[in-house]
Design an enzyme around this catalytic site. Sequence first.
Site, PDB file in Angstrom:
ATOM      1  N   ARG A 101       0.884  -1.181   0.000  1.00  0.00           N
ATOM      2  CA  ARG A 101       0.000   0.000   0.000  1.00  0.00           C
ATOM      3  C   ARG A 101       0.915   1.221   0.000  1.00  0.00           C
ATOM      4  O   ARG A 101       1.704   1.388   0.926  1.00  0.00           O
ATOM      5  CB  ARG A 101      -0.900  -0.025   1.235  1.00  0.00           C
ATOM      6  CG  ARG A 101      -1.609   1.295   1.479  1.00  0.00           C
ATOM      7  CD  ARG A 101      -2.710   1.171   2.494  1.00  0.00           C
ATOM      8  NE  ARG A 101      -3.866   0.495   1.927  1.00  0.00           N
ATOM      9  CZ  ARG A 101      -5.072   0.455   2.494  1.00  0.00           C
ATOM     10  NH1 ARG A 101      -5.270   1.036   3.657  1.00  0.00           N
ATOM     11  NH2 ARG A 101      -6.057  -0.171   1.904  1.00  0.00           N
ATOM     12  N   HIS A 128      -7.408   0.775  -6.394  1.00  0.00           N
ATOM     13  CA  HIS A 128      -7.560  -0.137  -5.248  1.00  0.00           C
ATOM     14  C   HIS A 128      -8.189  -1.424  -5.796  1.00  0.00           C
ATOM     15  O   HIS A 128      -9.342  -1.730  -5.535  1.00  0.00           O
ATOM     16  CB  HIS A 128      -8.448   0.523  -4.180  1.00  0.00           C
ATOM     17  CG  HIS A 128      -8.372  -0.114  -2.826  1.00  0.00           C
ATOM     18  ND1 HIS A 128      -7.581  -1.210  -2.558  1.00  0.00           N
ATOM     19  CD2 HIS A 128      -8.996   0.183  -1.645  1.00  0.00           C
ATOM     20  CE1 HIS A 128      -7.718  -1.550  -1.292  1.00  0.00           C
ATOM     21  NE2 HIS A 128      -8.568  -0.722  -0.716  1.00  0.00           N
ATOM     22  N   GLN A 131     -10.016  -4.117  -3.591  1.00  0.00           N
ATOM     23  CA  GLN A 131     -11.330  -3.646  -3.157  1.00  0.00           C
ATOM     24  C   GLN A 131     -12.357  -3.910  -4.255  1.00  0.00           C
ATOM     25  O   GLN A 131     -13.450  -4.426  -3.991  1.00  0.00           O
ATOM     26  CB  GLN A 131     -11.248  -2.146  -2.838  1.00  0.00           C
ATOM     27  CG  GLN A 131     -12.536  -1.563  -2.315  1.00  0.00           C
ATOM     28  CD  GLN A 131     -12.893  -2.104  -0.952  1.00  0.00           C
ATOM     29  OE1 GLN A 131     -12.097  -2.030  -0.026  1.00  0.00           O
ATOM     30  NE2 GLN A 131     -14.078  -2.657  -0.802  1.00  0.00           N
ATOM     31  N   ASP A 218     -17.479   6.655  -1.084  1.00  0.00           N
ATOM     32  CA  ASP A 218     -16.219   6.522  -0.341  1.00  0.00           C
ATOM     33  C   ASP A 218     -15.888   7.891   0.254  1.00  0.00           C
ATOM     34  O   ASP A 218     -16.542   8.893  -0.082  1.00  0.00           O
ATOM     35  CB  ASP A 218     -15.101   6.030  -1.289  1.00  0.00           C
ATOM     36  CG  ASP A 218     -13.759   5.857  -0.588  1.00  0.00           C
ATOM     37  OD1 ASP A 218     -13.745   5.675   0.649  1.00  0.00           O
ATOM     38  OD2 ASP A 218     -12.716   5.895  -1.274  1.00  0.00           O
ATOM     39  N   CYS A 258     -16.429   1.158   0.873  1.00  0.00           N
ATOM     40  CA  CYS A 258     -15.245   0.329   1.132  1.00  0.00           C
ATOM     41  C   CYS A 258     -14.790   0.393   2.582  1.00  0.00           C
ATOM     42  O   CYS A 258     -14.055  -0.468   3.029  1.00  0.00           O
ATOM     43  CB  CYS A 258     -14.111   0.750   0.201  1.00  0.00           C
ATOM     44  SG  CYS A 258     -13.653   2.478   0.427  1.00  0.00           S
ATOM     45  N   ARG A 286     -13.303  -9.149   1.114  1.00  0.00           N
ATOM     46  CA  ARG A 286     -11.906  -8.812   0.840  1.00  0.00           C
ATOM     47  C   ARG A 286     -11.040 -10.044   1.093  1.00  0.00           C
ATOM     48  O   ARG A 286     -10.178 -10.393   0.294  1.00  0.00           O
ATOM     49  CB  ARG A 286     -11.441  -7.662   1.760  1.00  0.00           C
ATOM     50  CG  ARG A 286     -12.044  -6.305   1.471  1.00  0.00           C
ATOM     51  CD  ARG A 286     -11.507  -5.717   0.183  1.00  0.00           C
ATOM     52  NE  ARG A 286     -10.059  -5.617   0.149  1.00  0.00           N
ATOM     53  CZ  ARG A 286      -9.339  -4.632   0.671  1.00  0.00           C
ATOM     54  NH1 ARG A 286      -9.933  -3.616   1.233  1.00  0.00           N
ATOM     55  NH2 ARG A 286      -8.011  -4.627   0.589  1.00  0.00           N
TER      56      ARG A 286
HETATM   57  N1   CP Z   1     -11.210  -0.678   2.459  1.00  0.00           N
HETATM   58  C1   CP Z   1      -9.935  -0.682   2.893  1.00  0.00           C
HETATM   59  O1   CP Z   1      -8.984  -0.843   2.104  1.00  0.00           O
HETATM   60  O2   CP Z   1      -9.806  -0.542   4.233  1.00  0.00           O
HETATM   61  P1   CP Z   1      -8.462  -0.279   5.030  1.00  0.00           P
HETATM   62  O3   CP Z   1      -7.914   1.046   4.561  1.00  0.00           O
HETATM   63  O4   CP Z   1      -8.829  -0.274   6.466  1.00  0.00           O
HETATM   64  O5   CP Z   1      -7.480  -1.368   4.689  1.00  0.00           O
HETATM   65  N1  NVA Z   2     -10.100   6.375  -0.995  1.00  0.00           N
HETATM   66  C1  NVA Z   2      -9.664   5.936   0.301  1.00  0.00           C
HETATM   67  C2  NVA Z   2      -9.888   4.469   0.437  1.00  0.00           C
HETATM   68  C3  NVA Z   2      -9.532   3.873   1.755  1.00  0.00           C
HETATM   69  C4  NVA Z   2      -9.713   2.380   1.784  1.00  0.00           C
HETATM   70  C5  NVA Z   2      -8.220   6.311   0.523  1.00  0.00           C
HETATM   71  O1  NVA Z   2      -7.421   6.181  -0.424  1.00  0.00           O
HETATM   72  O2  NVA Z   2      -7.883   6.737   1.615  1.00  0.00           O
END
Ligand code: CP
Ligand code: NVA
Length: 301
Positions: A101, A128, A131, A218, A258, A286
Amino acid sequence: MKGRDLLTLIDYTPAEIEEIIDFGIEVKRNPEKYYDSLKHKTLAMLFAKTSTRTRTSFEAGMTQLGGHAIFLDWRTTNLTKGRLEEEIRCIDRYVDIIMARVYKHEEIQAIAQAAEKPVINALCNLFHPCQALADLMTIKEHKGRTSGLKIAYVGDGNNVCNSLMVCGAKLGAKISIGTPKGYEPLERAVEEARKYAEVNLYNTAEEAVKDADVVYTDTWVSMGQEAETEKRLKIFPPFQLNMKLLKLAKPDALVMHCLPAHIGQEITADVIYSKNSVIFDQAENRMHVQKALMLKLLGKA
Ligand code: CP
Ligand code: NVA
């Protein structure tokens, strides 16, 4: 030989995506069949940003497959002391599969380039994909299909929106997106999605949501955009997913998010806990779909 990566889903065919999702459904139904499938295999989990679901679902998923996962926080490793390339080349020698990430899409590309092992994008600024796989799996479970459905997304045209749009269009869903002007999804992702399905972009939430089978939102402030919080909180309120907006969708429309959710901002609590909500199934999936993905990428499917 370099293993296959999952960075954006743009380079995955509809048939390949469908296969991962169907396998996710199978793994969810029969977890015990796969208890030893990744015995003695190790997943490296690199996090430059925080996470609840992604970390827990990958780590628990790897345990259920008989393997092991190592959590590597950006701040407690030397990933930023040296160049990313050399650091990844070392991690790559120890493990069988890597997920990361990161902030910038270029960083996940650099990781994939430096590693021989398969690399999974666990969220970057643009995409993502894990997701989106879980989202389309959840839609398929609840609606019995994805093709022909209208998926509406309202709010910020962000990483989650880009991946949902590409993945949904590849599985035959009509995509309808409502964002403020200037916050539309990535043009490259819109072009890709339009090769497979109708994609309509609106600058109101109401137009986007009309008669939808799925309504998704989101956060208005993604990780890395904290400095823009004040400005964004002024622009986005007309895009809140509340009961009034939900009424414009089909009566049996699925509500999706999400998570994490910012209650009172992009979504209201009554919508999260409404009869239409599949938000927690989505979070659960997930884990199942990522187990399927890891089995596929490691040739154990
Ligand atoms: N939806 C998601 O990716 O959640 P987290 O950021 O908690 O991993
Ligand atoms: N769009 C959000 C998603 C978190 C799972 C972010 O990137 O923070």
